[in-house]
Design a protein around this motif. Structure first.
Motif, PDB file in Angstrom:
ATOM      1  N   GLY A 126       0.821  -1.209   0.000  1.00 49.61           N
ATOM      2  CA  GLY A 126       0.000   0.000   0.000  1.00 49.61           C
ATOM      3  C   GLY A 126       0.854   1.257   0.000  1.00 49.61           C
ATOM      4  O   GLY A 126       1.843   1.341   0.736  1.00 49.61           O
ATOM      5  N   GLN A 127       0.472   2.212  -0.823  1.00 55.17           N
ATOM      6  CA  GLN A 127       1.181   3.489  -0.872  1.00 55.17           C
ATOM      7  C   GLN A 127       0.159   4.626  -0.915  1.00 55.17           C
ATOM      8  O   GLN A 127      -0.723   4.652  -1.773  1.00 55.17           O
ATOM      9  N   LYS A 128       0.293   5.568   0.009  1.00 50.04           N
ATOM     10  CA  LYS A 128      -0.630   6.703   0.093  1.00 50.04           C
ATOM     11  C   LYS A 128       0.159   7.996   0.169  1.00 50.04           C
ATOM     12  O   LYS A 128       1.071   8.130   0.983  1.00 50.04           O
ATOM     13  N   THR A 129      -0.183   8.946  -0.708  1.00 45.87           N
ATOM     14  CA  THR A 129       0.471  10.250  -0.732  1.00 45.87           C
ATOM     15  C   THR A 129      -0.553  11.334  -0.424  1.00 45.87           C
ATOM     16  O   THR A 129      -1.601  11.407  -1.084  1.00 45.87           O
ATOM     17  N   GLU A 130      -0.253  12.154   0.578  1.00 46.70           N
ATOM     18  CA  GLU A 130      -1.144  13.253   0.982  1.00 46.70           C
ATOM     19  C   GLU A 130      -0.436  14.577   0.767  1.00 46.70           C
ATOM     20  O   GLU A 130       0.688  14.786   1.243  1.00 46.70           O
ATOM     21  N   SER A 131      -1.090  15.482   0.047  1.00 49.67           N
ATOM     22  CA  SER A 131      -0.536  16.800  -0.219  1.00 49.67           C
ATOM     23  C   SER A 131      -1.097  17.801   0.789  1.00 49.67           C
ATOM     24  O   SER A 131      -2.308  17.856   1.018  1.00 49.67           O
ATOM     25  N   VAL A 132      -0.207  18.582   1.391  1.00 54.53           N
ATOM     26  CA  VAL A 132      -0.634  19.562   2.389  1.00 54.53           C
ATOM     27  C   VAL A 132      -1.326  20.755   1.728  1.00 54.53           C
ATOM     28  O   VAL A 132      -2.382  21.219   2.161  1.00 54.53           O
ATOM     29  N   ASP A 133      -0.752  21.231   0.633  1.00 56.85           N
ATOM     30  CA  ASP A 133      -1.285  22.420  -0.033  1.00 56.85           C
ATOM     31  C   ASP A 133      -2.410  22.092  -1.005  1.00 56.85           C
ATOM     32  O   ASP A 133      -3.330  22.892  -1.205  1.00 56.85           O
ATOM     33  N   GLU A 134      -2.352  20.907  -1.642  1.00 56.79           N
ATOM     34  CA  GLU A 134      -3.328  20.543  -2.664  1.00 56.79           C
ATOM     35  C   GLU A 134      -3.978  19.205  -2.322  1.00 56.79           C
ATOM     36  O   GLU A 134      -3.527  18.154  -2.792  1.00 56.79           O
ATOM     37  N   PRO A 135      -5.019  19.208  -1.506  1.00 52.80           N
ATOM     38  CA  PRO A 135      -5.673  17.943  -1.142  1.00 52.80           C
ATOM     39  C   PRO A 135      -6.182  17.163  -2.355  1.00 52.80           C
ATOM     40  O   PRO A 135      -6.303  15.941  -2.294  1.00 52.80           O
ATOM     41  N   ASP A 136      -6.461  17.855  -3.448  1.00 53.88           N
ATOM     42  CA  ASP A 136      -6.937  17.164  -4.649  1.00 53.88           C
ATOM     43  C   ASP A 136      -5.853  16.312  -5.307  1.00 53.88           C
ATOM     44  O   ASP A 136      -6.136  15.534  -6.212  1.00 53.88           O
ATOM     45  N   ASP A 137      -4.601  16.497  -4.872  1.00 54.82           N
ATOM     46  CA  ASP A 137      -3.501  15.702  -5.424  1.00 54.82           C
ATOM     47  C   ASP A 137      -3.255  14.408  -4.647  1.00 54.82           C
ATOM     48  O   ASP A 137      -2.335  13.658  -4.970  1.00 54.82           O
ATOM     49  N   ASP A 138      -4.055  14.134  -3.613  1.00 52.80           N
ATOM     50  CA  ASP A 138      -3.881  12.928  -2.816  1.00 52.80           C
ATOM     51  C   ASP A 138      -4.119  11.674  -3.674  1.00 52.80           C
ATOM     52  O   ASP A 138      -5.055  11.636  -4.485  1.00 52.80           O
ATOM     53  N   THR A 139      -3.264  10.678  -3.487  1.00 58.05           N
ATOM     54  CA  THR A 139      -3.399   9.414  -4.223  1.00 58.05           C
ATOM     55  C   THR A 139      -3.203   8.238  -3.262  1.00 58.05           C
ATOM     56  O   THR A 139      -2.539   8.372  -2.237  1.00 58.05           O
ATOM     57  N   GLU A 140      -3.768   7.107  -3.643  1.00 56.30           N
ATOM     58  CA  GLU A 140      -3.591   5.891  -2.849  1.00 56.30           C
ATOM     59  C   GLU A 140      -3.629   4.681  -3.786  1.00 56.30           C
ATOM     60  O   GLU A 140      -4.522   4.550  -4.618  1.00 56.30           O
ATOM     61  N   ARG A 141      -2.650   3.796  -3.605  1.00 59.10           N
ATOM     62  CA  ARG A 141      -2.607   2.571  -4.413  1.00 59.10           C
ATOM     63  C   ARG A 141      -2.440   1.351  -3.492  1.00 59.10           C
ATOM     64  O   ARG A 141      -1.616   1.363  -2.574  1.00 59.10           O
ATOM     65  N   LYS A 142      -3.229   0.297  -3.777  1.00 64.15           N
ATOM     66  CA  LYS A 142      -3.170  -0.932  -2.995  1.00 64.15           C
ATOM     67  C   LYS A 142      -3.052  -2.135  -3.944  1.00 64.15           C
ATOM     68  O   LYS A 142      -3.788  -2.226  -4.921  1.00 64.15           O
ATOM     69  N   ILE A 143      -2.116  -3.028  -3.616  1.00 64.98           N
ATOM     70  CA  ILE A 143      -1.929  -4.267  -4.375  1.00 64.98           C
ATOM     71  C   ILE A 143      -2.051  -5.435  -3.408  1.00 64.98           C
ATOM     72  O   ILE A 143      -1.370  -5.471  -2.376  1.00 64.98           O
ATOM     73  N   PHE A 144      -2.902  -6.387  -3.735  1.00 65.06           N
ATOM     74  CA  PHE A 144      -3.132  -7.542  -2.862  1.00 65.06           C
ATOM     75  C   PHE A 144      -3.181  -8.806  -3.713  1.00 65.06           C
ATOM     76  O   PHE A 144      -3.781  -8.819  -4.793  1.00 65.06           O
ATOM     77  N   SER A 145      -2.532  -9.864  -3.233  1.00 70.70           N
ATOM     78  CA  SER A 145      -2.583 -11.123  -3.966  1.00 70.70           C
ATOM     79  C   SER A 145      -2.526 -12.303  -3.001  1.00 70.70           C
ATOM     80  O   SER A 145      -1.891 -12.232  -1.946  1.00 70.70           O
ATOM     81  N   VAL A 146      -3.214 -13.376  -3.378  1.00 75.53           N
ATOM     82  CA  VAL A 146      -3.181 -14.651  -2.662  1.00 75.53           C
ATOM     83  C   VAL A 146      -2.745 -15.709  -3.656  1.00 75.53           C
ATOM     84  O   VAL A 146      -3.286 -15.797  -4.760  1.00 75.53           O
ATOM     85  N   GLN A 147      -1.775 -16.524  -3.248  1.00 69.67           N
ATOM     86  CA  GLN A 147      -1.178 -17.480  -4.177  1.00 69.67           C
ATOM     87  C   GLN A 147      -1.084 -18.859  -3.529  1.00 69.67           C
ATOM     88  O   GLN A 147      -0.843 -18.971  -2.318  1.00 69.67           O
ATOM     89  N   LEU A 148      -1.276 -19.892  -4.326  1.00 69.59           N
ATOM     90  CA  LEU A 148      -1.145 -21.264  -3.840  1.00 69.59           C
ATOM     91  C   LEU A 148      -0.418 -22.096  -4.882  1.00 69.59           C
ATOM     92  O   LEU A 148      -0.796 -22.125  -6.052  1.00 69.59           O
ATOM     93  N   GLY A 149       0.649 -22.782  -4.431  1.00 68.27           N
ATOM     94  CA  GLY A 149       1.417 -23.641  -5.318  1.00 68.27           C
ATOM     95  C   GLY A 149       1.544 -25.043  -4.756  1.00 68.27           C
ATOM     96  O   GLY A 149       1.507 -25.240  -3.541  1.00 68.27           O
ATOM     97  N   THR A 150       1.699 -26.016  -5.637  1.00 63.99           N
ATOM     98  CA  THR A 150       1.876 -27.399  -5.191  1.00 63.99           C
ATOM     99  C   THR A 150       2.647 -28.171  -6.254  1.00 63.99           C
ATOM    100  O   THR A 150       2.544 -27.885  -7.453  1.00 63.99           O
ATOM    101  N   GLY A 151       3.439 -29.151  -5.790  1.00 62.47           N
ATOM    102  CA  GLY A 151       4.216 -29.945  -6.726  1.00 62.47           C
ATOM    103  C   GLY A 151       5.259 -30.789  -6.019  1.00 62.47           C
ATOM    104  O   GLY A 151       5.433 -30.701  -4.802  1.00 62.47           O
ATOM    105  N   PRO A 152       5.985 -31.615  -6.765  1.00 61.54           N
ATOM    106  CA  PRO A 152       6.994 -32.502  -6.186  1.00 61.54           C
ATOM    107  C   PRO A 152       8.307 -31.767  -5.911  1.00 61.54           C
ATOM    108  O   PRO A 152       8.600 -30.724  -6.499  1.00 61.54           O
TER     109      PRO A 152
END
Length: 215
Positions: A126-152
Motif C-alpha cells: 500500500g502506498q498513500k500520498t497526501e498533499s498539504v497544499d493541494e488535497p486534490d492531489d492525494d493518491t492511494e494505491r493498494k496491491i493484494f494477492s493470494v497465491q497457492l502452489g503445489t508440486g513434487p
C-alpha cells in the motif's frame, strides 16, 4: 514438456555422535539463505534474490514432514519539502510451505529426500500520498494477492555429524493466484481497479541453502 530434476544439498556439523535407526524420531530447526549470491564471489543473478526462511522438520524413520515460513515487512514515511507532501508505504509478504516425503541414504552421510509440497502465500502493498497544499492531489494505491502452489520436490542432505546438516532442494510447482490492484485519487478521474486470476509453473533450482540443527 517441463520436468522435475534433482537437487543437491550439503553439510551438517555436530555436537554429539550417535547412530540413527530407521525407527528414530527427532526434530530439526533451520534457516535458509541464498548461498550462490551470498557466499560465492560471482557477479551474476543466479538464484535471484533468494528468500530467507525458518524451517521446522519432524522425522520419523525415513518419513519427513517440514514446515517453512517467510515474513517480509517494509514500511516507510517520507516528507517531500518541495511538493509539500507526505508518502506512506507499507508492504507485507508472508509465505508458508508444508512438505511431506521420504528419505533414502544414497552415499555415506548423504540422504536423498523427496516428496510433495504445498506453498500458500499472501502479499500486500500500500502506498498513500497526501498533499498539504493541494488535497486534490492525494493518491492511494493498494496491491493484494493470494497465491497457492503445489508440486513434487527432491533434495540432498549431508550430515556432517549428529546435530548439524546442510540441505539443498529443487522443485517443480504449479501456482494459481488471485490479485487485485487499485488506484484512487481525490478527483477520481484517474481511478482504476484491476482484478485477475493467473496460473503458472515454476521450477526452483538448488540455490537456496538450508542449515539445520537436530534436537
Amino acid at each position: 514438456m517441463e520436468c522435475i530434476k534433482i537437487l543437491i544439498l550439503s553439510l551438517f556439523f555436530s555436537l554429539s555422535l550417535c547412530a540413527q535407526s530407521d525407527t528414530t524420531t527427532y526434530r530439526e530447526v533451520g534457516i535458509g539463505f541464498g548461498f550462490i549470491n551470498s557466499l560465492l564471489p560471482l557477479d551474476n543473478n543466479i538464484g535471484g534474490n533468494s528468500t530467507y526462511q525458518v524451517y521446522y522438520n519432524k522425522i520419523k524413520g525415513n518419513q519427513h514432514s517440514r514446515w517453512g515460513f517467510r515474513l517480509n515487512l517494509n514500511g516507510q514515511i517520507e516528507n517531500d519539502d518541495v511538493q509539500v507532501a507526505k508518502t506512506r508505504i507499507n508492504l507485507v509478504d508472508f509465505q508458508f510451505q508444508y512438505a511431506s516425503g521420504k528419505s533414502k541414504k544414497v552415499y555415506k552421510n548423504f540422504d536423498l529426500v523427496y516428496g510433495w509440497k504445498i506453498s500458500p502465500s499472501i502479499f500486500f502493498s500500500g502506498q498513500k500520498t497526501e498533499s498539504v497544499d493541494e488535497p486534490d492531489d492525494d493518491t492511494e494505491r493498494k496491491i493484494f494477492s493470494v497465491q497457492l502452489g503445489t508440486g513434487p520436490f527432491a533434495g540432498l542432505q549431508y550430515h556432517a555429524g549428529y546435530n548439524v546438516s546442510l540441505y539443498l532442494e529443487t522443485s517443480y510447482q504449479i501456482f494459481v493466484e488471485f490479485r487485485r490492484d487499485s488506484f484512487e485519487t481525490v478527483p477520481g478521474f484517474a481511478d482504476f481497479e484491476i482484478k485477475g486470476f493467473d496460473y503458472f509453473s515454476s521450477f526452483s533450482t538448488p540455490t537456496h541453502l538450508v542449515l539445520l540443527y537436530r534436537f
